[in-house]
Design an enzyme around this catalytic site. Structure first.
Site, PDB file in Angstrom:
ATOM      1  N   GLY A  46      -5.059  -3.094 -11.513  1.00  0.00           N
ATOM      2  CA  GLY A  46      -4.176  -3.252 -10.472  1.00  0.00           C
ATOM      3  C   GLY A  46      -3.100  -1.982 -10.714  1.00  0.00           C
ATOM      4  N   CYS A  47      -2.352  -1.916  -9.677  1.00  0.00           N
ATOM      5  CA  CYS A  47      -1.333  -0.888  -9.706  1.00  0.00           C
ATOM      6  C   CYS A  47      -0.289  -0.700 -10.494  1.00  0.00           C
ATOM      7  CB  CYS A  47      -0.687  -0.840  -8.088  1.00  0.00           C
ATOM      8  SG  CYS A  47      -0.031  -2.449  -7.784  1.00  0.00           S
ATOM      9  N   PHE A  48       0.352  -1.662 -10.722  1.00  0.00           N
ATOM     10  CA  PHE A  48       1.481  -1.739 -12.127  1.00  0.00           C
ATOM     11  C   PHE A  48       0.767  -1.540 -13.367  1.00  0.00           C
ATOM     12  CE2 PHE A  48       4.208  -4.567  -9.336  1.00  0.00           C
ATOM     13  CZ  PHE A  48       5.001  -3.638  -9.188  1.00  0.00           C
TER      14      PHE A  48
END
Length: 345
Positions: free
Chosen positions: A150-152
């Site tokens: 995921g990005c976070f």
């Protein structure tokens, strides 16, 4: 040797268009098929007109994937949808990079607890490798299925993993404060991402319950061998793309700026896409690129280690990292096709 054949499943979203933007300039691959069931029969440029005169392949149904001899398939599908494709295709000749969250976690039970969605392919968790090259490069090279992070989590894990692995921080006091651009919510209109709501505004969301909390926690634990507890709070910025994450950790031993610099240099100095910077980074320093810029410092007054990391949520946080993983899986140079200069201003 000819070019590797690539399929992209799910072309209508931001991630699909970013994959095309990167892959059309990659010297060792070519896009053979690109699907979008909801827009089947149209052209890619009908959905993403910025590619006019550059890439105008037809959009086909997902069943067309089976008619092509492919080396890699990227799944740019929503959570809860990718698992069906993986279930039906994991035994095929091609390798898979899944950009959804369907196989990032440790088990179906954990997935169902945080995603509030049933999971129908437990075997996929055993096959999947978490696709953060800086931590799991050797496993990615051998993988048939890579769960793209995921990005976070990408921004937070890069900041936390070395400190936890070295055992110099309190594993029960890990705070991640993150801000993201609106593209992180996808390209479908939602009430909370409507322009009048986002513009000239700043909000927290997913407080205590965001699904990326467990992804961050499980990955840094698996990497370090610790059993940590992560408090993660995301915020929505009135910008289109980018993530800035600030982490706060408490040291368990005497810490100095020199020690922090040494630790991060030992872990990341030879990484092609992690840049250790000597001043607090900003979103535009990485815009449109696969770079993660990382700054670390120690506040002696509060006895707190502070890190600030920035990535482009659509590139290092999604499509660029997926291509980085593809390069490893195909035994190509890891940075091939990813030599992109940040767009600033």
């Amino acid at each position: 040797m000819g070019k590797y054949k690539i399929g992209i499943v799910g072309a209508t979203g931001y991630t699909g268009s970013e994959l095309v933007r990167i892959l059309i300039n990659h010297p060792s691959v070519e896009i053979s098929v690109i699907t979008a069931d909801s827009r089947k029969g149209e052209r890619f440029i009908d959905v993403h007109p910025q590619f006019q005169g550059i890439f105008d392949a037809p959009l086909v149904g997902i069943e067309e994937i089976d008619k092509h001899k492919l080396d890699i398939v990227f799944l740019a599908l929503p959570h809860g949808v990718s698992m069906d494709f993986v279930k039906d295709h994991l035994d095929r000749d091609f390798k898979i990079v899944d950009l959804s969250g369907d196989f990032r976690l440790s088990s179906p039970d954990v997935y169902e607890s945080w995603y509030k969605n049933d999971h129908n392919f437990a075997e996929g968790f055993e096959a999947a490798v978490f696709g953060l090259p800086e931590l799991f490069r050797s496993k990615i090279k051998k993988a048939k299925l890579v769960a793209n992070p995921g990005c976070f989590p990408t921004s937070a894990i890069l900041a936390l993993a070395p400190l936890l692995k070295e055992g110099i921080i309190d594993k029960d006091h890990l705070i991640v404060d993150s801000k993201t651009g609106v593209t992180g919510a996808g390209n479908k209109a939602k009430p909370n991402t409507h322009f009048p709501v986002v513009n000239d505004n700043f909000t927290a969301y997913g407080v205590k319950t965001h699904r990326h909390t467990i992804e961050i926690q499980e990955v840094i634990n698996a990497y370090s061998g610790a059993e940590s507890s992560v408090l993660f709070t995301p915020h929505l910025l009135p910008v289109d793309r980018g993530i800035l994450s600030t982490t706060y950790t408490k040291p368990t031993q005497e810490v100095s700026e020199d020690l922090l610099n040494k630790i991060f240099k030992d872990y990341y100095n030879n990484e092609p896409f992690v840049r250790l910077v000597d001043q607090v980074p900003s979103l535009k320093q990485v815009r449109g690129t696969n770079f993660a810029d990382l700054y670390a410092t120690y506040d002696d007054r509060t006895k707190t280690i502070i890190t600030v990391s920035v990535i482009d949520n659509l590139v290092k946080g999604a499509a660029g990292q997926a291509v980085q993983n593809m390069n490893l899986m195909l035994d190509l140079d890891e940075d091939e096709g990813l030599a992109i200069v940040p767009l600033q201003p």
